[in-house]
Design a protein around this motif. Structure first.
Motif, PDB file in Angstrom:
ATOM      1  N   PRO A 302      73.658  55.942  75.206  1.00  0.00           N
ATOM      2  CA  PRO A 302      72.452  56.226  75.946  1.00  0.00           C
ATOM      3  C   PRO A 302      72.194  55.717  77.303  1.00  0.00           C
ATOM      4  CG  PRO A 302      72.374  54.280  74.329  1.00  0.00           C
ATOM      5  CD  PRO A 302      73.428  54.809  74.366  1.00  0.00           C
ATOM      6  N   LYS A 303      71.132  56.239  77.881  1.00  0.00           N
ATOM      7  CA  LYS A 303      70.819  56.023  79.351  1.00  0.00           C
ATOM      8  C   LYS A 303      69.353  56.473  79.344  1.00  0.00           C
ATOM      9  CE  LYS A 303      71.806  56.995  84.106  1.00  0.00           C
ATOM     10  NZ  LYS A 303      72.739  58.118  85.196  1.00  0.00           N
ATOM     11  N   LYS A 304      68.707  55.314  80.087  1.00  0.00           N
ATOM     12  CA  LYS A 304      67.379  55.331  80.218  1.00  0.00           C
ATOM     13  C   LYS A 304      66.386  55.850  78.896  1.00  0.00           C
ATOM     14  CE  LYS A 304      67.922  56.879  85.123  1.00  0.00           C
ATOM     15  NZ  LYS A 304      67.871  58.142  86.078  1.00  0.00           N
ATOM     16  N   ILE A 305      66.660  55.170  77.972  1.00  0.00           N
ATOM     17  CA  ILE A 305      65.968  55.376  76.628  1.00  0.00           C
ATOM     18  C   ILE A 305      64.675  54.853  76.635  1.00  0.00           C
ATOM     19  CG2 ILE A 305      65.973  55.165  74.066  1.00  0.00           C
ATOM     20  CD1 ILE A 305      68.032  57.317  75.122  1.00  0.00           C
ATOM     21  N   GLU A 306      63.560  55.649  76.191  1.00  0.00           N
ATOM     22  CA  GLU A 306      62.270  55.354  75.963  1.00  0.00           C
ATOM     23  C   GLU A 306      62.004  55.384  74.558  1.00  0.00           C
ATOM     24  OE1 GLU A 306      59.656  56.865  78.721  1.00  0.00           O
ATOM     25  OE2 GLU A 306      60.570  55.942  80.479  1.00  0.00           O
ATOM     26  N   HIS A 307      61.126  54.630  73.741  1.00  0.00           N
ATOM     27  CA  HIS A 307      60.931  54.709  72.348  1.00  0.00           C
ATOM     28  C   HIS A 307      59.524  54.252  72.055  1.00  0.00           C
ATOM     29  CE1 HIS A 307      62.255  50.771  70.980  1.00  0.00           C
ATOM     30  NE2 HIS A 307      63.073  51.110  71.829  1.00  0.00           N
ATOM     31  N   GLY A 308      58.804  54.836  71.322  1.00  0.00           N
ATOM     32  CA  GLY A 308      57.496  54.540  71.119  1.00  0.00           C
ATOM     33  C   GLY A 308      56.852  55.216  69.823  1.00  0.00           C
ATOM     34  N   LEU A 309      55.504  54.680  69.447  1.00  0.00           N
ATOM     35  CA  LEU A 309      54.887  55.478  68.225  1.00  0.00           C
ATOM     36  C   LEU A 309      54.982  56.834  68.178  1.00  0.00           C
ATOM     37  CD1 LEU A 309      52.184  52.856  67.840  1.00  0.00           C
ATOM     38  CD2 LEU A 309      54.152  53.080  66.520  1.00  0.00           C
ATOM     39  N   ASN A 310      55.282  57.590  69.375  1.00  0.00           N
ATOM     40  CA  ASN A 310      55.355  59.059  69.114  1.00  0.00           C
ATOM     41  C   ASN A 310      56.917  59.535  69.158  1.00  0.00           C
ATOM     42  OD1 ASN A 310      52.589  59.850  68.995  1.00  0.00           O
ATOM     43  ND2 ASN A 310      52.516  58.734  71.147  1.00  0.00           N
ATOM     44  N   GLY A 311      57.950  58.821  69.297  1.00  0.00           N
ATOM     45  CA  GLY A 311      59.242  59.190  69.239  1.00  0.00           C
ATOM     46  C   GLY A 311      60.052  58.642  70.127  1.00  0.00           C
ATOM     47  N   ILE A 312      61.483  59.285  70.333  1.00  0.00           N
ATOM     48  CA  ILE A 312      62.244  58.732  71.292  1.00  0.00           C
ATOM     49  C   ILE A 312      62.611  59.761  72.565  1.00  0.00           C
ATOM     50  CG2 ILE A 312      64.677  57.793  71.506  1.00  0.00           C
ATOM     51  CD1 ILE A 312      64.439  57.114  68.237  1.00  0.00           C
ATOM     52  N   ALA A 313      62.753  59.547  73.454  1.00  0.00           N
ATOM     53  CA  ALA A 313      63.223  60.098  74.735  1.00  0.00           C
ATOM     54  C   ALA A 313      64.223  59.319  75.604  1.00  0.00           C
ATOM     55  CB  ALA A 313      62.263  60.757  75.309  1.00  0.00           C
ATOM     56  N   GLY A 314      65.211  60.178  76.468  1.00  0.00           N
ATOM     57  CA  GLY A 314      65.950  59.664  77.252  1.00  0.00           C
ATOM     58  C   GLY A 314      67.030  60.540  77.586  1.00  0.00           C
ATOM     59  N   ASN A 315      68.124  60.137  77.962  1.00  0.00           N
ATOM     60  CA  ASN A 315      69.456  60.744  78.470  1.00  0.00           C
ATOM     61  C   ASN A 315      70.714  60.211  77.535  1.00  0.00           C
ATOM     62  OD1 ASN A 315      71.781  60.700  80.414  1.00  0.00           O
ATOM     63  ND2 ASN A 315      70.639  62.744  80.769  1.00  0.00           N
ATOM     64  N   VAL A 316      71.733  61.002  77.381  1.00  0.00           N
ATOM     65  CA  VAL A 316      72.808  60.615  76.570  1.00  0.00           C
ATOM     66  C   VAL A 316      74.137  60.962  77.312  1.00  0.00           C
ATOM     67  CG1 VAL A 316      74.249  60.722  74.555  1.00  0.00           C
ATOM     68  CG2 VAL A 316      71.640  60.411  74.206  1.00  0.00           C
ATOM     69  N   LEU A 317      74.946  60.069  77.446  1.00  0.00           N
ATOM     70  CA  LEU A 317      76.249  60.739  78.205  1.00  0.00           C
ATOM     71  C   LEU A 317      77.385  60.640  76.992  1.00  0.00           C
ATOM     72  CD1 LEU A 317      76.309  57.498  80.876  1.00  0.00           C
ATOM     73  CD2 LEU A 317      75.578  59.950  81.097  1.00  0.00           C
ATOM     74  N   THR A 318      78.060  61.994  77.222  1.00  0.00           N
ATOM     75  CA  THR A 318      79.264  62.128  76.253  1.00  0.00           C
ATOM     76  C   THR A 318      80.297  62.516  77.062  1.00  0.00           C
ATOM     77  OG1 THR A 318      78.888  64.636  76.005  1.00  0.00           O
ATOM     78  CG2 THR A 318      77.238  63.248  74.891  1.00  0.00           C
ATOM     79  N   PRO A 319      81.371  62.867  76.136  1.00  0.00           N
ATOM     80  CA  PRO A 319      82.587  63.301  77.169  1.00  0.00           C
ATOM     81  C   PRO A 319      82.576  64.600  77.513  1.00  0.00           C
ATOM     82  CG  PRO A 319      83.221  62.130  74.745  1.00  0.00           C
ATOM     83  CD  PRO A 319      81.764  62.403  74.893  1.00  0.00           C
ATOM     84  N   SER A 320      81.513  65.573  77.046  1.00  0.00           N
ATOM     85  CA  SER A 320      81.263  66.729  77.260  1.00  0.00           C
ATOM     86  C   SER A 320      80.222  66.871  78.398  1.00  0.00           C
ATOM     87  CB  SER A 320      80.896  67.618  76.218  1.00  0.00           C
ATOM     88  OG  SER A 320      82.013  67.799  75.303  1.00  0.00           O
ATOM     89  N   GLY A 321      79.725  65.698  78.957  1.00  0.00           N
ATOM     90  CA  GLY A 321      78.687  65.774  79.953  1.00  0.00           C
ATOM     91  C   GLY A 321      77.402  64.949  79.323  1.00  0.00           C
ATOM     92  N   SER A 322      76.245  65.109  80.024  1.00  0.00           N
ATOM     93  CA  SER A 322      75.145  64.355  79.521  1.00  0.00           C
ATOM     94  C   SER A 322      73.975  65.355  79.480  1.00  0.00           C
ATOM     95  CB  SER A 322      74.695  63.258  80.724  1.00  0.00           C
ATOM     96  OG  SER A 322      74.309  64.158  81.995  1.00  0.00           O
ATOM     97  N   PHE A 323      72.832  64.832  78.637  1.00  0.00           N
ATOM     98  CA  PHE A 323      71.807  65.664  78.339  1.00  0.00           C
ATOM     99  C   PHE A 323      70.532  64.719  78.216  1.00  0.00           C
ATOM    100  CE2 PHE A 323      73.634  65.377  74.365  1.00  0.00           C
ATOM    101  CZ  PHE A 323      72.546  65.039  73.641  1.00  0.00           C
ATOM    102  N   ASP A 324      69.446  65.377  78.633  1.00  0.00           N
ATOM    103  CA  ASP A 324      67.979  64.883  78.280  1.00  0.00           C
ATOM    104  C   ASP A 324      67.639  65.385  76.931  1.00  0.00           C
ATOM    105  OD1 ASP A 324      67.828  63.495  80.694  1.00  0.00           O
ATOM    106  OD2 ASP A 324      67.115  65.329  81.776  1.00  0.00           O
ATOM    107  N   PHE A 325      67.067  64.665  76.096  1.00  0.00           N
ATOM    108  CA  PHE A 325      66.550  64.970  74.866  1.00  0.00           C
ATOM    109  C   PHE A 325      65.169  64.101  74.495  1.00  0.00           C
ATOM    110  CE2 PHE A 325      68.289  60.938  73.680  1.00  0.00           C
ATOM    111  CZ  PHE A 325      67.673  60.427  72.648  1.00  0.00           C
ATOM    112  N   LYS A 326      64.424  64.726  73.617  1.00  0.00           N
ATOM    113  CA  LYS A 326      63.043  64.300  73.024  1.00  0.00           C
ATOM    114  C   LYS A 326      63.313  64.477  71.601  1.00  0.00           C
ATOM    115  CE  LYS A 326      59.854  64.943  77.091  1.00  0.00           C
ATOM    116  NZ  LYS A 326      58.902  65.539  77.591  1.00  0.00           N
TER     117      LYS A 326
END
Length: 418
Positions: A302-326
């Motif tokens: 993970p990269k730049k992960i934030e998590h709180g009572l409403n959920g998790i958000a951030g960026n993930v690095l993988t061998p196929s590239g990276s992506f943001d998610f919520k």
């Protein structure tokens, strides 16, 4: 199906007929009465149908060998046993004359070393090895199996793949949902479910694999494409006795099953290296591995992960590239589950767009920090946590993101540990 075909891959100690004055031992012969057509398989004597084969397996509370006569009375043509079956039809004590008169059919008896393992092998053969025609993702670990299974299911669905799931909550596919009394069904039930799924068009199956299932050969001859390890913490000591035995059992999915099955050349293991046993396991993998975790030496992190009572958000690095998610999932431990699911998606060569969509499309998992409506602005969650580590994860995760008091109502069924 001919008995000889069902038993083709089974190591047989002897085959004989109980009704003969002289018990005959030996293998199958062409056009022989020792090779009957078998119409069904059973491991519960009360379920036996005429023309069926009954496998006598020792259980935790009862021994199937004690019910061979019942299976015969219900019309079984053959018995698989790991104990000698006497010619008077009884595996233990002689039966009464009245009962003996009720039993008319002679049995073909197949003696083996391990009837549980044999049940798994012949079940796969009887249903013509459905796991070979499916892509199977097997998940094991103390905690996180169910959440990871739901995440992978959502990712597969986002990719347009027809998906089935077999797990703790239920087994389901193509809009159909069925009760599942145990996390991983007995081998005969498992193979039957896989066969049904495959025939109805399912292509991918997510399977929760318990330590009991591994130890009791329920997943023998269930050929897995991708194995996922979530973590190992204290649980099931009532069954395994100690943590070393529990760990030895869990890792067999990766050290024995993945590298020895019919998919061994393409099998992949996804390992959560945030867990100490995961780091240990990754170092000894005999198949291709994908590591997940927070540190930079992991393939998925993970990269730049934030998590709180409403959920998790951030960026993930993988061998196929990276992506943001919520994700609306709550709790730091769910970051590990999300990474494991991403690892499975990468192992299956799915696109990052489909992986991202799958994560974001899953709004909750029943009983896994499941948010329910609360009064006066309160956040209320229901969680299945029943192990020390799971409860600690839940409370720790909520404490880290809550600014107010946490009230915990906790109970458990017991009989899980010594």
């Amino acid at each position: 199906m001919k008995l000889s075909r069902i038993l083709k891959e089974v190591k047989i100690n002897s085959i004989y007929r109980t009704g003969a004055k002289t018990i005959k031992k030996g293998g199958f012969r062409k056009n022989s009465n020792y090779d009957p057509d078998i119409s069904s398989l059973h491991y519960r004597a009360q379920d036996v149908q005429p023309g069926g084969l009954f496998v006598a397996i020792p259980g935790l509370f009862a021994d199937g060998h004690d019910f061979i006569d019942q299976a015969r009375m219900r019309g079984a043509l053959a018995i698989v046993s790991q104990k000698p079956v006497q010619s008077d039809h009884s595996v233990t004590e002689n039966i009464s004359q009245t009962k003996a008169k009720q039993i008319k059919n002679d049995l073909t008896v197949i003696e083996v070393d391990n009837s549980r393992k044999t049940l798994a092998m012949i079940s796969a053969a009887f249903f013509q090895n459905p796991s070979e025609k499916l892509n199977i993702i097997g998940i094991t670990g103390t905690n996180g199996k169910t959440t990871t299974a739901y995440l992978i299911e959502s990712i597969l669905s986002a990719a347009g793949l027809k998906t089935g799931v077999i797990g703790t909550i239920n087994y389901r596919y193509l809009g159909k949902v069925f009760e599942n009394p145990v996390t991983t069904p007995e081998s005969l039930d498992l193979q039957k479910i896989l066969d049904t799924m495959q025939k109805e068009g399912v292509t991918h199956v997510v399977l929760e694999v318990s330590s009991h299932a591994i130890d009791l050969f329920r997943v023998e001859n269930c050929f897995i494409d991708t194995g996922v390890f979530t973590n190992l913490t204290q649980d099931h000591l009532d069954y395994h006795g100690d943590m070393d035995s529990y760990w030895f059992c869990k890792k067999r999915l990766f050290t024995e099953y993945l590298p020895s099955g019919r998919k061994k050349d393409r099998a992949v293991a996804v390992i959560n290296r945030e867990n100490a046993k995961g780091r240990e396991l990754f170092e000894i993998l005999p198949v291709r591995g994908i590591s997940t975790g927070n540190s930079a030496d992991n393939m998925i992190r993970p990269k730049k992960i934030e998590h709180g009572l409403n959920g998790i958000a951030g960026n993930v690095l993988t061998p196929s590239g990276s992506f943001d998610f919520k994700s609306p999932l709550v709790g730091k431990h769910n970051i590990e589950n999300i990474l494991s699911a991403i690892g499975a998606g990468i192992a299956l060569d799915l696109s990052l767009d489909h992986i991202k969509a799958g994560i974001e499309n899953l709004f909750y998992i029943p009983g896994r920090l499941e948010r329910i409506a609360g009064n006066n602005g309160c956040f209320v969650y229901v969680d299945y946590a029943h192990t020390p580590d799971a409860l600690s994860n839940v409370l720790g995760s909520l404490k880290a993101i809550s600014q107010k008091k946490i009230i915990c109502v906790f109970g458990c069924g017991g009989d899980r540990d010594k």
